[in-house]
Design a protein around this motif. Structure first.
Motif, mmCIF file in Angstrom:
data_model
loop_
_atom_site.group_PDB
_atom_site.id
_atom_site.type_symbol
_atom_site.label_atom_id
_atom_site.label_comp_id
_atom_site.label_asym_id
_atom_site.label_seq_id
_atom_site.Cartn_x
_atom_site.Cartn_y
_atom_site.Cartn_z
ATOM 1 N N LEU A 142 -40.496 6.642 48.086
ATOM 2 C CA LEU A 142 -39.566 6.170 47.060
ATOM 3 C C LEU A 142 -39.813 4.694 46.806
ATOM 4 O O LEU A 142 -39.982 3.917 47.743
ATOM 5 N N LEU A 143 -39.803 4.307 45.546
ATOM 6 C CA LEU A 143 -39.979 2.906 45.181
ATOM 7 C C LEU A 143 -38.733 2.404 44.471
ATOM 8 O O LEU A 143 -38.335 2.937 43.435
ATOM 9 N N GLY A 144 -38.082 1.392 45.047
ATOM 10 C CA GLY A 144 -36.896 0.813 44.424
ATOM 11 C C GLY A 144 -35.584 1.448 44.832
ATOM 12 O O GLY A 144 -34.523 0.872 44.623
ATOM 13 N N ALA A 187 -29.388 1.181 44.150
ATOM 14 C CA ALA A 187 -30.016 -0.140 44.256
ATOM 15 C C ALA A 187 -29.375 -1.154 43.328
ATOM 16 O O ALA A 187 -28.913 -2.215 43.754
ATOM 17 N N VAL A 188 -29.335 -0.833 42.032
ATOM 18 C CA VAL A 188 -28.831 -1.784 41.039
ATOM 19 C C VAL A 188 -27.320 -1.663 40.864
ATOM 20 O O VAL A 188 -26.595 -2.659 40.896
ATOM 21 N N GLY A 189 -26.839 -0.445 40.672
ATOM 22 C CA GLY A 189 -25.429 -0.231 40.374
ATOM 23 C C GLY A 189 -24.488 -0.494 41.531
ATOM 24 O O GLY A 189 -23.306 -0.756 41.327
ATOM 25 N N GLN A 190 -24.998 -0.438 42.770
ATOM 26 C CA GLN A 190 -24.130 -0.612 43.935
ATOM 27 C C GLN A 190 -24.517 -1.840 44.787
ATOM 28 O O GLN A 190 -23.727 -2.767 44.923
ATOM 29 N N LEU A 191 -25.723 -1.833 45.351
ATOM 30 C CA LEU A 191 -26.090 -2.903 46.282
ATOM 31 C C LEU A 191 -26.166 -4.266 45.601
ATOM 32 O O LEU A 191 -25.665 -5.266 46.123
#
Length: 327
Positions: A142-144, A187-191
């Motif tokens: 997995l990437l990202g 990744a973007v929406g949470q962390l």
């Protein structure tokens, strides 16, 4: 275009002998030297795809990307392609338009095409993704994004968010608008969002309004055009540089001066953020390094070697013209 038949005729050997030589099979030293010279002189390039279809172990790597217009994915792909070519592997790219069902279909489809392994730029990781990865029985990284028990290479999203939040409060801002993406994107929406909010909470009396915005530039631009006229925030934090660029365009359309009316920042470190005016404050991600590590780790898996389950890449805050102190 030179073919195996041409090489065989010039060397005075059978086509099967040339094929064995090209695939590392048993060929006498004398014949090997002769074929090596002819291949070098003619500039013959093996058809990797055709060879792979006949071989048990292919020399093709499948890559699943979320969008064809994704700057971050394209930057990583350039690095992946370069790395694979050096190792005599070919890259097969599948686009999913951020549709998780198409991501799952692509995992099965690429496996049926006998790719050696898959690099997956996933939007979200569901149980169906995990099942597909287990079913195909080939290495997948997995990437990202990350998921328990799966190999992943990720950016330090929390740290990136915290950097921006800390910088914004350091400039004296207390009233913020955060333009986020859908929450299912871990990744973007949470962390990334959590990093921003945790940093902002360290300043008393700070307020944050959250609005969900599209990843794509044109949709984000149309959404922002409706939002900006009523914005009271002195600092707008965008979950991606793409969204920040949409805000910049909308602000220009509405004759709102940045950073005089509000400061603006994004995430990614897209090259275009240094070309527009004002240049955009952002967090630069190590896209090329991600691609290099992806190739290295996947090839190690193909060799049967052990790699870390998760690799986390660092980032860097880039201060530009779109932000300023707020009094």
């Amino acid at each position: 275009m030179v073919t195996i038949n041409d090489i065989a005729k010039q060397a005075g050997v059978a086509k099967s002998t040339v094929s064995r030589y090209l695939n590392g099979g048993s060929v006498s030293q004398k014949t090997k030297e002769k074929l090596g010279l002819i291949v070098a002189e003619t500039g013959y390039i093996p058809n990797t795809f055709a060879q792979s279809l006949k071989a048990k172990k292919t020399a093709i790597i499948g890559t699943i990307i979320p969008r064809l217009d994704s700057y971050s994915a394209n930057e990583v792909l350039i690095s992946i392609d370069e790395g694979l070519r050096k190792k005599n592997f070919q890259l097969l790219i599948t686009n999913t338009n951020q549709n998780s069902e198409r991501e799952i279909e692509s995992i099965y489809s690429l496996a049926s095409q006998k790719v050696a392994g898959i690099l997956l730029f996933a939007t979200v990781i569901t149980e169906a993704h995990k099942k597909a990865i287990a079913d195909v029985g080939i290495p997948v990284i997995l990437l990202g994004q990350q998921a328990e028990d799966l190999y992943s290479i990720v950016h330090d999203e929390y740290d990136a968010g915290f950097k921006i939040g800390k910088y914004a409060t350091h400039l004296g801002h207390k009233n913020f608008l955060y333009l986020n993406v859908f929450e299912a994107d871990v990744a973007v929406g949470q962390l990334r969002k959590k990093g921003v909010l945790d940093a902002l909470k360290e300043t008393k009396d700070s307020t944050v309004k959250m609005i969900e915005i599209s990843f794509t530039f044109e949709k984000a631009y149309q959404q922002v055009l409706e939002v900006l006229p009523s914005v009271k925030a002195s600092y707008i934090i965008c979950a991606t540089d793409n969204i920040a660029l949409a805000v910049l365009k909308a602000a220009h359309q509405l004759k709102l001066e940045i950073p005089d009316v509000f400061s603006l920042s994004g995430f990614g470190g897209y090259q275009i953020t240094t070309v527009v005016s004002p240049t955009i404050t952002t967090v630069k991600y190590a896209y090329q390094e991600l691609g290099q590590i992806a190739v290295k780790n996947l090839l190690l898996l193909l060799e049967g070697s052990t790699i870390p389950k998760k690799t986390v890449l660092k980032n860097k805050l880039i201060k530009n013209e779109s932000t300023k102190k707020w009094n």
